[in-house]
Design a protein around this motif. Structure first.
Motif, PDB file in Angstrom:
ATOM      1  N   PHE A  23       0.821  -1.116  -0.074  1.00  0.00           N
ATOM      2  CA  PHE A  23      -0.051  -0.013   0.017  1.00  0.00           C
ATOM      3  C   PHE A  23       0.850   1.397  -0.009  1.00  0.00           C
ATOM      4  CE2 PHE A  23      -2.095   3.707   2.261  1.00  0.00           C
ATOM      5  CZ  PHE A  23      -3.041   3.798   1.283  1.00  0.00           C
ATOM      6  N   SER A  24       2.093   1.129   0.941  1.00  0.00           N
ATOM      7  CA  SER A  24       2.739   2.490   1.013  1.00  0.00           C
ATOM      8  C   SER A  24       3.486   2.802  -0.519  1.00  0.00           C
ATOM      9  CB  SER A  24       3.971   2.425   1.874  1.00  0.00           C
ATOM     10  OG  SER A  24       3.314   2.001   3.333  1.00  0.00           O
ATOM     11  N   ARG A  25       3.854   1.415  -1.112  1.00  0.00           N
ATOM     12  CA  ARG A  25       4.587   1.750  -2.165  1.00  0.00           C
ATOM     13  C   ARG A  25       3.872   2.320  -3.324  1.00  0.00           C
ATOM     14  NH1 ARG A  25       5.794  -3.641  -2.913  1.00  0.00           N
ATOM     15  NH2 ARG A  25       4.006  -3.857  -4.573  1.00  0.00           N
ATOM     16  N   VAL A  26       2.367   1.877  -3.327  1.00  0.00           N
ATOM     17  CA  VAL A  26       1.541   2.823  -4.401  1.00  0.00           C
ATOM     18  C   VAL A  26       1.199   3.889  -3.926  1.00  0.00           C
ATOM     19  CG1 VAL A  26      -0.815   2.607  -5.304  1.00  0.00           C
ATOM     20  CG2 VAL A  26       0.495   0.338  -4.921  1.00  0.00           C
ATOM     21  N   LEU A  27       0.901   4.307  -2.732  1.00  0.00           N
ATOM     22  CA  LEU A  27       0.610   5.579  -2.146  1.00  0.00           C
ATOM     23  C   LEU A  27       1.794   6.545  -2.531  1.00  0.00           C
ATOM     24  CD1 LEU A  27      -0.791   7.477  -0.377  1.00  0.00           C
ATOM     25  CD2 LEU A  27       0.790   6.703   1.640  1.00  0.00           C
ATOM     26  N   ARG A  28       2.975   6.168  -2.286  1.00  0.00           N
ATOM     27  CA  ARG A  28       4.198   6.693  -2.850  1.00  0.00           C
ATOM     28  C   ARG A  28       4.464   7.081  -4.374  1.00  0.00           C
ATOM     29  NH1 ARG A  28       7.811   6.087   2.538  1.00  0.00           N
ATOM     30  NH2 ARG A  28       6.066   6.009   3.880  1.00  0.00           N
ATOM     31  N   SER A  29       4.030   6.107  -5.115  1.00  0.00           N
ATOM     32  CA  SER A  29       4.325   6.286  -6.566  1.00  0.00           C
ATOM     33  C   SER A  29       3.619   7.236  -7.022  1.00  0.00           C
ATOM     34  CB  SER A  29       3.952   4.811  -7.312  1.00  0.00           C
ATOM     35  OG  SER A  29       2.524   4.712  -7.122  1.00  0.00           O
ATOM     36  N   GLY A  30       2.336   7.487  -6.730  1.00  0.00           N
ATOM     37  CA  GLY A  30       1.466   8.640  -7.301  1.00  0.00           C
ATOM     38  C   GLY A  30       0.682   7.966  -8.628  1.00  0.00           C
ATOM     39  N   ASN A 187     -11.615 -17.278  -4.565  1.00  0.00           N
ATOM     40  CA  ASN A 187     -10.319 -17.872  -3.876  1.00  0.00           C
ATOM     41  C   ASN A 187      -8.973 -17.001  -3.743  1.00  0.00           C
ATOM     42  OD1 ASN A 187     -12.152 -19.972  -4.219  1.00  0.00           O
ATOM     43  ND2 ASN A 187     -10.534 -21.609  -4.445  1.00  0.00           N
ATOM     44  N   LEU A 188      -8.767 -16.197  -4.917  1.00  0.00           N
ATOM     45  CA  LEU A 188      -7.798 -15.128  -4.777  1.00  0.00           C
ATOM     46  C   LEU A 188      -8.620 -13.657  -4.533  1.00  0.00           C
ATOM     47  CD1 LEU A 188      -4.598 -14.412  -4.497  1.00  0.00           C
ATOM     48  CD2 LEU A 188      -4.966 -14.002  -6.899  1.00  0.00           C
ATOM     49  N   GLY A 189      -8.777 -13.375  -3.368  1.00  0.00           N
ATOM     50  CA  GLY A 189      -9.585 -12.372  -2.974  1.00  0.00           C
ATOM     51  C   GLY A 189      -8.996 -10.911  -2.777  1.00  0.00           C
ATOM     52  N   ALA A 190      -9.463  -9.921  -3.816  1.00  0.00           N
ATOM     53  CA  ALA A 190      -8.905  -8.485  -3.594  1.00  0.00           C
ATOM     54  C   ALA A 190      -9.443  -7.756  -2.459  1.00  0.00           C
ATOM     55  CB  ALA A 190      -9.063  -8.036  -4.909  1.00  0.00           C
ATOM     56  N   PHE A 191      -9.004  -6.638  -2.249  1.00  0.00           N
ATOM     57  CA  PHE A 191      -9.753  -5.819  -1.154  1.00  0.00           C
ATOM     58  C   PHE A 191     -10.610  -4.599  -1.952  1.00  0.00           C
ATOM     59  CE2 PHE A 191      -5.746  -7.723  -0.502  1.00  0.00           C
ATOM     60  CZ  PHE A 191      -5.871  -8.051   1.072  1.00  0.00           C
ATOM     61  N   GLY A 192     -11.393  -5.189  -2.621  1.00  0.00           N
ATOM     62  CA  GLY A 192     -12.444  -4.572  -3.346  1.00  0.00           C
ATOM     63  C   GLY A 192     -12.696  -5.408  -4.659  1.00  0.00           C
ATOM     64  N   ARG A 230     -10.778  -0.530 -16.212  1.00  0.00           N
ATOM     65  CA  ARG A 230      -9.499  -0.584 -15.919  1.00  0.00           C
ATOM     66  C   ARG A 230      -9.561  -1.180 -14.167  1.00  0.00           C
ATOM     67  NH1 ARG A 230      -9.526   5.510 -17.653  1.00  0.00           N
ATOM     68  NH2 ARG A 230     -10.675   5.650 -15.778  1.00  0.00           N
ATOM     69  N   MET A 231      -8.188  -1.895 -14.093  1.00  0.00           N
ATOM     70  CA  MET A 231      -7.988  -2.216 -12.594  1.00  0.00           C
ATOM     71  C   MET A 231      -7.026  -1.191 -11.909  1.00  0.00           C
ATOM     72  SD  MET A 231      -6.661  -6.149 -11.565  1.00  0.00           S
ATOM     73  CE  MET A 231      -5.832  -6.423 -10.193  1.00  0.00           C
ATOM     74  N   ASP A 232      -7.491  -1.112 -10.514  1.00  0.00           N
ATOM     75  CA  ASP A 232      -6.402  -0.116  -9.679  1.00  0.00           C
ATOM     76  C   ASP A 232      -4.980  -0.581  -9.588  1.00  0.00           C
ATOM     77  OD1 ASP A 232      -8.831   1.423  -9.385  1.00  0.00           O
ATOM     78  OD2 ASP A 232      -9.121   0.644  -7.451  1.00  0.00           O
ATOM     79  N   ALA A 233      -4.209  -0.060  -9.368  1.00  0.00           N
ATOM     80  CA  ALA A 233      -2.924  -0.206  -9.272  1.00  0.00           C
ATOM     81  C   ALA A 233      -2.542  -1.136  -7.765  1.00  0.00           C
ATOM     82  CB  ALA A 233      -1.935   0.853  -9.251  1.00  0.00           C
ATOM     83  N   LEU A 234      -3.513  -0.219  -6.963  1.00  0.00           N
ATOM     84  CA  LEU A 234      -3.393  -0.814  -5.487  1.00  0.00           C
ATOM     85  C   LEU A 234      -3.926  -2.310  -5.319  1.00  0.00           C
ATOM     86  CD1 LEU A 234      -3.098   0.047  -2.560  1.00  0.00           C
ATOM     87  CD2 LEU A 234      -5.390   0.917  -2.505  1.00  0.00           C
ATOM     88  N   GLN A 235      -5.175  -2.384  -6.125  1.00  0.00           N
ATOM     89  CA  GLN A 235      -5.373  -3.977  -6.023  1.00  0.00           C
ATOM     90  C   GLN A 235      -4.525  -4.914  -6.710  1.00  0.00           C
ATOM     91  OE1 GLN A 235      -8.124  -4.811  -4.330  1.00  0.00           O
ATOM     92  NE2 GLN A 235      -9.025  -2.905  -4.174  1.00  0.00           N
ATOM     93  N   ALA A 236      -3.897  -4.392  -7.616  1.00  0.00           N
ATOM     94  CA  ALA A 236      -2.750  -5.235  -8.455  1.00  0.00           C
ATOM     95  C   ALA A 236      -1.594  -5.440  -7.214  1.00  0.00           C
ATOM     96  CB  ALA A 236      -2.222  -4.593  -9.617  1.00  0.00           C
ATOM     97  N   ALA A 237      -1.257  -4.428  -6.574  1.00  0.00           N
ATOM     98  CA  ALA A 237      -0.134  -4.579  -5.771  1.00  0.00           C
ATOM     99  C   ALA A 237      -0.425  -5.344  -4.569  1.00  0.00           C
ATOM    100  CB  ALA A 237       0.129  -3.186  -5.130  1.00  0.00           C
ATOM    101  N   LEU A 238      -1.707  -5.313  -4.010  1.00  0.00           N
ATOM    102  CA  LEU A 238      -2.245  -6.092  -2.974  1.00  0.00           C
ATOM    103  C   LEU A 238      -2.250  -7.339  -3.381  1.00  0.00           C
ATOM    104  CD1 LEU A 238      -4.605  -3.586  -1.273  1.00  0.00           C
ATOM    105  CD2 LEU A 238      -2.475  -3.912  -0.503  1.00  0.00           C
TER     106      LEU A 238
END
Ligand code: PLP
Length: 385
Positions: A23-30, A187-192, A230-238
Motif C-alpha cells: 500500500f505504501s509503495r503505491v501511495l508513494r508512487s502516485g 479463492n484469490l480475493g482482492a480488497f474491493g 480498468r483495474m486499480d494499481a492498488l488492487q494489483a499490488a495487494l
C-alpha cells in the motif's frame, strides 16, 4: 464455537506487514490506475493461467462483458449460458444487447454439458459461456468439439475457478476467452472489486485492451466505443502479495473438502449423486481429483423443505451457510419472456436451486470447526428430518 461461512481476516491479517508495504509503495508512487504494478501482476497471472495475455480489469463481471464486446456480440445475437450460475453470466449478455439463452446443467457436476448446448444452437448463436461452478471445470472438450467447427467462440466464466484444471490444463486457457474474479469471497480475493480477462489470441487481446480504455489509442482518439474497465494499481499490488500463497490456500481448501467428504459420507443416508435412491444428503462429486479448487463445498439436501430445515438447524448452532443460487436465471423476473411466451422449464436447475447448500470451506477453517459442522449435520439427520 461459531463457524462463519467465510472469514477473510485470518488470511489477510497474516500478510499485514507485506500488504501495508505494498500500500505504501503505491501511495508513494502516485500511480493509481493501471501502470507498472498491474503489468507485474498481469505477467504473474498469465503464467499461472498458462495464457499469452492476461488483462487486469475492474471486476469479473466486466471481464465477461469485455469478452463479449471484444467479440462484437450485440443485438440480434444469442449467447448460450447455464441457468444455474451467478447472475453476471447471463446479465452481461443482456448488457451488450444480445439475448441470453438459458440451458440446463448436469445434476452431478452442476455444469453445462455439450448435449444440452447443442439443443439450443440456432443460426444466431454467437457464443457459449460455460461456468466452472464452485471451482470445478466444466467438461470442455465435447463443448469445444461441438462449437469449434461452427466457429462459435467459448467464453469460460472462470470467476470461481482460478487455478482449476481441466484434464491437466488450467481453465481460462481453453476457450477463446477466460474471465476471472478477485471479488473478496473468490479463492484469490482482492480488497474491493477486480477481475481478469485471459486469451491466447493476439488480435482479440489487442481489441480488449483498446475497449478497456474507452476505445482510445492514443488518449482522446477513439476507434471504438469501449468503457472504463480498468483495474486499480492498488488492487494489483495487494493481490501480488497473495499470489505466492495461492497454492497453499488451494491445498487447504482441498484438504477441508476431503475431510468433509470422508466424514459426511459415513453418515446414514449420505452419499454421492447416483449412489442409489433415497439419499438424504448428496455430497459433491469430484470429476478429476487434483483439479477442483473448491470455491464452494456444496451439498444437496433432497426432499421438500429439507434444505431450508437443515440450514435453519445450522444457523441456530452459529454455523454459516449460503444458498448458491436460490433462483435459476431463467426464472429471474428481469429475464421474463415477453407476454404470451412461456418461460422455459429447466428441471435440473430448478431442482438444484431447491436443494443446494454451501458449507464453510475457506482455507483457514480449523479441524475443530469442521468437526462442529459435521456433527451438527449428523445431529440434523439423527432427528429423522
Ligand atoms: C463472482 C462471479 C462473477 C462476477 O464477478 P465479480 O467480480 O463479482 O463481478 C461472475 N460469474 C460467476 C460464476 C461468479 O461467481
Amino acid at each position: 464455537m461459531a463457524v462463519p461461512l467465510l472469514d477473510l481476516k485470518p488470511q489477510n491479517l497474516a500478510l499485514e506487514p507485506e500488504l501495508t508495504a505494498a500500500f505504501s509503495r503505491v501511495l508513494r508512487s502516485g500511480y493509481y490506475i493501471l501502470g507498472p504494478e498491474l503489468d507485474r501482476f498481469e505477467a504473474a497471472m498469465a503464467e499461472l493461467c498458462g495464457v499469452r495475455h492476461a488483462l487486469g480489469v475492474s471486476s469479473g463481471t466486466d471481464a465477461i462483458l469485455l469478452a463479449l464486446m471484444s467479440l462484437g456480440i450485440g443485438p440480434g445475437d444469442e449467447v448460450i449460458v447455464p441457468s444455474f450460475t451467478f447472475f453476471a453470466t447471463g446479465g452481461c449478455v443482456s448488457r451488450v444487447g444480445a439475448t441470453p439463452v438459458f440451458a440446463d446443467v448436469d445434476p452431478v457436476t452442476f455444469n453445462l454439458q455439450a448435449a444440452e448446448v447443442e439443443r439450443h444452437l440456432t443460426p444466431r448463436t454467437r457464443a457459449v459461456i460455460p461456468v466452472h461452478l464452485f471451482g470445478q471445470a466444466a467438461d470442455l472438450d465435447p463443448l469445444l468439439d461441438l462449437l469449434r467447427p461452427r466457429g462459435i467462440p467459448v467464453v469460460e466464466d472462470a470467476a470461481q475457478a482460478l487455478g482449476a484444471r481441466y484434464q491437466g490444463r488450467p481453465v481460462g486457457a481453453l476457450g477463446t476467452f477466460g474471465a476471472f474474479s478477485f471479488f473478496p469471497s473468490k479463492n484469490l480475493g482482492a480488497f474491493g472489486d477486480a477481475g481478469l480477462l485471459t486469451t491466447d489470441d493476439d488480435a482479440l487481446a489487442d481489441r480488449a485492451r483498446l475497449l478497456r480504455l474507452h476505445g482510445a489509442r492514443p488518449k482522446y482518439y477513439h476507434h471504438a466505443v469501449g468503457a472504463n474497465f480498468r483495474m486499480d494499481a492498488l488492487q494489483a499490488a495487494l493481490l501480488a502479495v497473495k499470489v505466492p500463497h495461492y497454492a497453499r490456500y488451494t491445498a487447504q481448501r482441498r484438504a477441508n473438502a476431503a475431510d468433509y467428504t470422508a466424514r459426511l459420507s459415513r453418515l446414514p443416508g449420505a452419499g454421492l449423486a447416483g449412489a442409489g435412491q433415497g439419499l438424504r444428503l448428496i455430497l459433491p462429486t469430484v470429476v478429476s481429483e487434483p483439479d477442483h479448487i473448491w470455491n464452494q463445498y456444496t451439498i444437496r439436501v433432497p426432499g421438500p423443505g429439507r434444505r431450508d430445515a437443515l440450514r435453519a438447524f445450522l444457523t441456530e448452532r452459529s454455523i454459516g451457510t449460503e444458498i448458491y443460487y436460490p433462483v435459476p436465471l431463467h426464472a429471474q423476473p428481469c429475464f421474463a419472456p415477453p407476454p404470451g411466451i412461456a418461460r422455459p422449464t429447466l428441471p435440473v436447475s430448478e431442482l438444484l436451486a431447491a436443494e443446494v447448500l454451501s458449507l464453510p470451506i475457506y482455507p483457514e477453517l480449523t479441524a475443530d470447526q469442521r468437526t462442529e459442522v459435521v456433527e451438527a449435520i449428523a445431529g440434523f439427520l439423527a432427528t429423522g428430518r
